[in-house]
Scaffold this active site. Sequence first.
Site, PDB file in Angstrom:
ATOM      1  CB  CYS A  13      -0.948   0.013   1.176  1.00 34.22           C
ATOM      2  SG  CYS A  13      -1.926  -1.498   1.355  1.00 34.22           S
ATOM      3  CB  ALA A  41       0.573   5.244  -3.818  1.00 31.58           C
ATOM      4  CB  CYS A  84      -2.173   7.511   9.040  1.00 30.31           C
ATOM      5  SG  CYS A  84      -3.260   7.236   7.619  1.00 30.31           S
TER       6      CYS A  84
END
Length: 458
Positions: free
Chosen positions: A269, A271, A385
Site C-alpha cells: 500500500c 503510494a 495513520c
Amino acid sequence: MNNRGNSRSAPSGKKESQQPDKPGFAARKVAADILGNVVHKKRPLDGELDASSGHAGFRALAGNDRSLVRAIVGASLRRHGEISEILERLLDRPIPEKTGRVVDILHVAIAQMLFLDIPDRAAVSIAVDHAALDRRARPYKGLVNGVLRRLGRERSDLVSDLDPERLNTPDWLWQSWTEGYGAETARRIASAHQSEAALDLSVKSDPESWAERLDGRVVVRSSVRLKRKGAVEALEGYEEGAWWVQDAAASLPARLLGDVHGQRVADLCAAPGGKTAQLAAAGAEVTAVDISKGRLKRLDENMQRLNLAVQTVASDLRDYVPAAPFDAVLLDAPCSATGTIRRHPDVAWIKKPYDIEKLGDIQHLLLDRVLDWVRPGGLIVYCTCSLEKAEGELQADAFRDRHSGKVELVPVDAQEVGGLPHLISEDGYLRCLPHHKAVAGEEIRGMDGFFAARFRRS
C-alpha cells in the site's frame, strides 16, 4: 417578488453559472461548492482540490484564488461543528432541504468572518450575491443577509460559551478517543485538530544542514519542520531531489526496520511513496505494491525526481503473491486515516463508525497474508495513520495471538524515535498522537496520529 423582478435578476437566456464581476466571488462560490461536495456527498477533499482532475471551477482559478479556496474550505471543515452551532443559534427554524447551497454559503461566510482575516462586509456581500445567483437559494438571500449581519453585531455573545473541541469533533470520534485514551487526552487531540499541520520534510542526508538552509528545525530525530509554508516546488533542494514532503510521524514506521541496506523490502500500500523513498534512500531493494495504477504513477514520478530506483507493482494485495520471500515487509494498511485530521479536516466528516469495522476486516486479512511473505527471522512492520485502537493496538494484539509461536513482538525503543518515550506504549508499540511533543525537552508539538507494531517471524 413578481415575475418582472425575477427577470431582472436572471434575464432569460442567461446561464445560472454567470457570476458578478466582483473580486473574490469565483473563489467563494467554488469554496461553497467544494464544501457541499465534501460534507453532503462525502467526496474526499484531496480529490476536489486535485490540480488535474478535481473540481472544474477550482482548476479554472488563478493560483492566489486557489489558495483562498483552500483556506476557506479548511477553516469551514475544521470549525464545522462550531459553525453549525452558531447557525442554529442565529436561525429561528432550520433551513429547509433542497434550498441549493444556502447552508454551504452561510458556512463559508461564517468561516471567513470568525476564523479568517477577511472583512465582514466582503464575506456578507459575496454570500448574498452567491445566494442570488443560485436558483434554489435565491428566495433565501434575505435570510443570508440578515443572519450574517446579526452575527457581525452579536458575535461576542454568540461564541462566548462555545466548546470548540467538543463541537468540532463528531460524537462517535469523541467517544472512541475518550474510551481509548481518556477524557483529557481526547480533548487535547481535538484541540490539536483546530490548527493546520506543519510542513515536514524527509531528507536523504544531513537533516541539520537542510534545517538551516530551509529555515526550519529538526524534529522527531531526523525530519525537518519548516517554520513557514510556501510553494514546495520553489524551495531549495526540490529540483535536485534532496528531500520529499512527509509528516514526521509518518517517517517513523520505515525506521523501525533498522538497517535495510542491501535487503529486499516490500512496501505494501505504498503510494504516494514517502516510506518507499525512505527505504530506497537507505539502500534497500524496494518493491512498492499498490492497488491504484494512478497513485503508482505518481509514486514513480516522485522516485524519478528523487533519483531513486524502485520496482512498482499494481496489484490488490489479496491477489498478489511475491516470487520469493522478502527480508522485511512494511504494511501501511488501508485505514480510516483519523490520525491525519490536522491536514485532512474532511476525514472527520466523511468517515463513519462502520468504516472502522470494514477496514478492520481488511487489515486482519492482509496481516495474515503477509506473514508468509517474509523470510524466517525477517521483520514485519504493520502501521496505520489512525487514532482508532481497533485499527492499531487491538489489531496488533489479535495478530500476535493468532500466530503465537510463529511471530514475536519486537518492542520499539525510544532512541529509534528521536528519544521520545511518550511515543511508545506500555506494550512496545509506536503510538503518536496529534498533540505529542516532536522534540525532546522542548514545547514543539504536533504530528500525525500514527500506530506501528514490529514483529519478527520466528
